[in-house]
Design an enzyme around this catalytic site. Sequence first.
Site, PDB file in Angstrom:
ATOM      1  N   SER A   1       0.645 -11.524  -4.517  1.00 46.85           N
ATOM      2  CA  SER A   1      -0.459 -10.605  -4.724  1.00 46.85           C
ATOM      3  C   SER A   1      -0.306  -9.712  -5.945  1.00 46.85           C
ATOM      4  O   SER A   1      -1.237  -8.991  -6.300  1.00 46.85           O
ATOM      5  CB  SER A   1      -0.627  -9.723  -3.488  1.00 46.85           C
ATOM      6  OG  SER A   1       0.531  -8.906  -3.292  1.00 46.85           O
TER       7      SER A   1
ATOM      8  N   LYS B   1       1.694  -1.760 -10.118  1.00 48.67           N
ATOM      9  CA  LYS B   1       0.842  -2.403  -9.126  1.00 48.67           C
ATOM     10  C   LYS B   1      -0.013  -1.359  -8.402  1.00 48.67           C
ATOM     11  O   LYS B   1       0.432  -0.240  -8.157  1.00 48.67           O
ATOM     12  CB  LYS B   1       1.694  -3.178  -8.111  1.00 48.67           C
ATOM     13  CG  LYS B   1       0.864  -3.998  -7.127  1.00 48.67           C
ATOM     14  CD  LYS B   1       1.726  -4.901  -6.262  1.00 48.67           C
ATOM     15  CE  LYS B   1       0.843  -5.695  -5.293  1.00 48.67           C
ATOM     16  NZ  LYS B   1       1.621  -6.649  -4.474  1.00 48.67           N
TER      17      LYS B   1
ATOM     18  N   SER C   1       5.104 -12.028  -3.116  1.00 46.59           N
ATOM     19  CA  SER C   1       4.105 -11.449  -4.018  1.00 46.59           C
ATOM     20  C   SER C   1       4.640 -10.944  -5.342  1.00 46.59           C
ATOM     21  O   SER C   1       3.854 -10.546  -6.203  1.00 46.59           O
ATOM     22  CB  SER C   1       3.347 -10.323  -3.300  1.00 46.59           C
ATOM     23  OG  SER C   1       2.593 -10.849  -2.233  1.00 46.59           O
TER      24      SER C   1
END
Length: 324
Positions: free
Chosen positions: A143, A71, A167
């Site tokens: 996210s 990420k 997320s």
Amino acid sequence: MASKLHVDESSRSDKQGCCGQSARAVTSVKYPRTPGYRPRPEENKLNAWYWRCDIKGADTGKLAGKTLAIKDNVPVAGVPIMNGSYVLEGYMPEFDATIVTRILDAGGRIIGAEDLCRSGSSLSSVKGAVRNPHRIDHSAGGSSSGSGALVASGEVDMAIGGDQGGSIREPSAWCGVVGLKPTFGLVPYTGILPIELTIDHTGPITKTVYNAALLLEVIAGHDNGLDPRQPRNLQVPDYTKTLATELPGIRIGILKEGFGQSNSEDDVDTMVKKAAYEMTSLGASVEEVSVPEHKLAYHLYTAIATEGGVDMMMRGCGKFLQYP
């Protein structure tokens, strides 16, 4: 393209890294890599990649042969990180986050950083929306949007996500893969861009439960006191050895207040409950439980994420490192 980066023990920098910790305190860079490149649209059809690179870890280990996406809030030395915002565009970390080092030590191969958003929509990244691989005009969730989409599409075997309010779990659910938000403090957050110390989590997104357990084995564990949230006596079991095909004696609760809300969708409520009750066929007991305070969760989270988040961004979390 720049020359390969290889920083050894004697050449680590003492400049400040994420969470107010110095790069020397976080980790050394052990594996050579090039800075990679921003992929062209034709090789990034889901817009799930922010950056492509190729960093080969150890020759052997639990993750040998596995490809991973990281990420875009997790520093990988020598590879640009943006956190989905123009504010950080152009920044290139000079250290690996602890979990990145652990992945490479276990033989993992990092082939890029996923594009992310701060919201749960997968639409707010400045580089554009991340697409759902199952239906291109639908959201991938967020996210950790790119992490979910890349695993679901088969572009990587595993990915690292970040979770402050869903997320990891949301994009995993929306993309049809396995996502795990680890127990607080189980996985060190050392070096990773935070929102707020008490809600920051990082964890695995994979295609299978086995791979989620495998990746968790690698990234979990005490980080020599660098993450103040971790207990000193933290133990990490072999999660892959505890997986079972039957669930005798396991009790599963269905949270009553998690269903039938004003923004709930009836078909989703029905599907989730149906999936939970299917666990009874494996020997588990499933029952409805009530936690009325759950309805206050959004308001409590808003206070923590906004007030705590602003404090974190303005003052950093270095102030917490004095605590035992």
